[in-house]
Scaffold this motif. Structure first.
Motif, short mmCIF file in Angstrom:
data_model
loop_
_atom_site.label_atom_id
_atom_site.label_comp_id
_atom_site.label_asym_id
_atom_site.label_seq_id
_atom_site.Cartn_x
_atom_site.Cartn_y
_atom_site.Cartn_z
N ASN A 37 0.84 -1.20 0.00
CA ASN A 37 0.00 0.00 0.00
C ASN A 37 0.87 1.23 0.00
O ASN A 37 1.86 1.30 0.72
CB ASN A 37 -0.88 0.03 1.26
N LYS A 38 0.48 2.21 -0.85
CA LYS A 38 1.20 3.48 -0.86
C LYS A 38 0.22 4.59 -1.22
O LYS A 38 -0.49 4.50 -2.22
CB LYS A 38 2.33 3.44 -1.89
N THR B 15 -4.61 10.47 -2.14
CA THR B 15 -4.57 9.54 -3.28
C THR B 15 -4.02 8.18 -2.88
O THR B 15 -2.88 8.07 -2.44
CB THR B 15 -3.66 10.11 -4.39
N GLU B 16 -4.84 7.16 -3.04
CA GLU B 16 -4.36 5.79 -2.81
C GLU B 16 -3.72 5.30 -4.10
O GLU B 16 -4.41 4.79 -4.99
CB GLU B 16 -5.52 4.88 -2.43
N ALA B 17 -2.41 5.49 -4.23
CA ALA B 17 -1.72 5.16 -5.47
C ALA B 17 -1.62 3.66 -5.70
O ALA B 17 -1.75 3.19 -6.83
CB ALA B 17 -0.33 5.79 -5.47
N ALA C 184 -2.32 4.57 -12.75
CA ALA C 184 -2.78 3.29 -12.19
C ALA C 184 -1.93 2.81 -11.02
O ALA C 184 -2.30 1.86 -10.33
CB ALA C 184 -2.82 2.23 -13.29
N GLY C 185 -0.76 3.41 -10.84
CA GLY C 185 0.10 2.98 -9.73
C GLY C 185 1.30 2.16 -10.15
O GLY C 185 2.02 1.60 -9.31
N LYS C 186 1.56 2.11 -11.44
CA LYS C 186 2.66 1.29 -11.97
C LYS C 186 4.02 1.80 -11.51
O LYS C 186 4.84 1.05 -10.97
CB LYS C 186 2.62 1.28 -13.51
N ALA D 285 0.97 -8.12 -15.37
CA ALA D 285 -0.04 -7.68 -14.40
C ALA D 285 -0.67 -6.41 -14.96
O ALA D 285 0.05 -5.49 -15.35
CB ALA D 285 0.60 -7.41 -13.05
N VAL D 286 -1.99 -6.38 -15.02
CA VAL D 286 -2.69 -5.18 -15.47
C VAL D 286 -3.17 -4.43 -14.24
O VAL D 286 -3.90 -4.97 -13.41
CB VAL D 286 -3.89 -5.53 -16.39
N PHE D 287 -2.71 -3.18 -14.12
CA PHE D 287 -3.08 -2.33 -12.99
C PHE D 287 -4.22 -1.40 -13.40
O PHE D 287 -4.28 -0.96 -14.54
CB PHE D 287 -1.90 -1.45 -12.55
N ASP D 288 -5.09 -1.10 -12.46
CA ASP D 288 -6.08 -0.04 -12.66
C ASP D 288 -6.41 0.57 -11.31
O ASP D 288 -6.69 -0.15 -10.35
CB ASP D 288 -7.35 -0.62 -13.31
N ARG D 289 -6.33 1.86 -11.20
CA ARG D 289 -6.61 2.61 -9.97
C ARG D 289 -5.96 1.97 -8.74
O ARG D 289 -6.60 1.75 -7.72
CB ARG D 289 -8.11 2.75 -9.78
#
Ligand code: ATP
Length: 231
Positions: free
Chosen positions: A13-14, A19-21, A43-45, A201-205
């Motif tokens: 978690n960061k 903003t929850e990146a 997306a947090g990549k 891995a596909v990141f989203d939000r």
């Protein structure tokens, strides 16, 4: 035989203020695997790979890199990181930058060969400030590889590169694969992910919404592009 994952992330978690990146991200990258991170802007990549590279401190969760804490000094000789901002002095020439970085390692890669593989040979005498964006990008990749690392972290490898440059860096990653180097790469290009990566891995939000081989992700969608957009 090394059975331990090259990278192991658990419940990362960061946040930046409100903003929850990155939210509860977990995945493992196997030794010699080429692992891709795809996903839309924001997306947090980058935040995730910056935590792996010890450039940011997670709020919670755990990360192990080659079995160690990301800040472990022993990782400096084993992990190569391509940085978006090089921090290089504008007055350094390409050759001076390569030699400076090579001097930081006991057994550096051959910087002339790296420069040649990245199409930088005719730019060796050019100062950093006078390089084009794509040439700076090529240099940042060369500097990530100069320590002959076991693990390489690449953030937007081919952004800003012309078709020739893209072909060069794809060949370079294929060469890393042959030598058993583990690669974690962030990309916006599904074609690049499909070509290079064993798994994606596909990141989203801030979250992982899919994780599989490019072929499995694309199955039933025609291609990886349509699959990613449909997620
Ligand atoms: P892109 O594809 O645009 O590079 P990304 O997937 O790499 O995006 P991150 O750069 O990790 O995404 O950003 C994730 C979220 O965190 C975004 O909402 C972004 O606005 C925010 N963020 C990133 N860096 C910071 C920062 N230094 N301060 C505040 N917010 C930040």
């Amino acid at each position: 035989v090394e059975r331990m994952p090259a990278i192991e992330i658990e419940h990362l978690n960061k946040r930046y203020g409100a903003t929850e990146a990155v939210r509860d991200v977990s995945f493992a990258v196997e030794p010699a695997e080429i692992f891709g991170i795809l996903g839309p802007n924001g997306a947090g990549k980058t935040t995730t790979v910056e935590c792996v590279a010890a450039l940011r401190t997670p709020d919670s969760g755990s990360i192990r890199v080659l079995g160690r804490d990301p800040r472990d000094r022993a990782l400096r000789a084993l992990v190569g990181v391509q940085l978006q901002e090089s921090g290089l002095q504008d007055k350094l020439t390409v050759q001076e930058a390569l030699e400076l970085y090579a001097a930081c390692y006991r057994e550096p890669a051959d910087w002339r060969a790296l420069a040649a593989g990245l199409g930088l040979t005719d730019r060796l005498g050019t100062r950093y400030a006078k390089l084009s964006g794509g040439q700076k990008q090529r240099l940042s990749i060369a500097l990530a590889l100069i320590g002959d690392p076991r693990l390489v972290i690449l953030d937007e490898l081919s952004t800003g590169l012309d078709p020739r440059g893209r072909r060069d860096v794809w060949a370079l990653v294929a060469g890393l694969r042959e030598r058993g180097v583990t690669v974690l790469l962030v990309t916006h290009l599904t074609e690049e992910a499909a070509r290079l990566c064993d798994r994606v891995a596909v990141f989203d939000r801030g979250e992982i919404v899919a994780l599989d081989t490019p072929a499995a992700l694309a199955a039933g969608h025609g291609d990886l592009d349509s699959a990613v957009i449909s997620l």
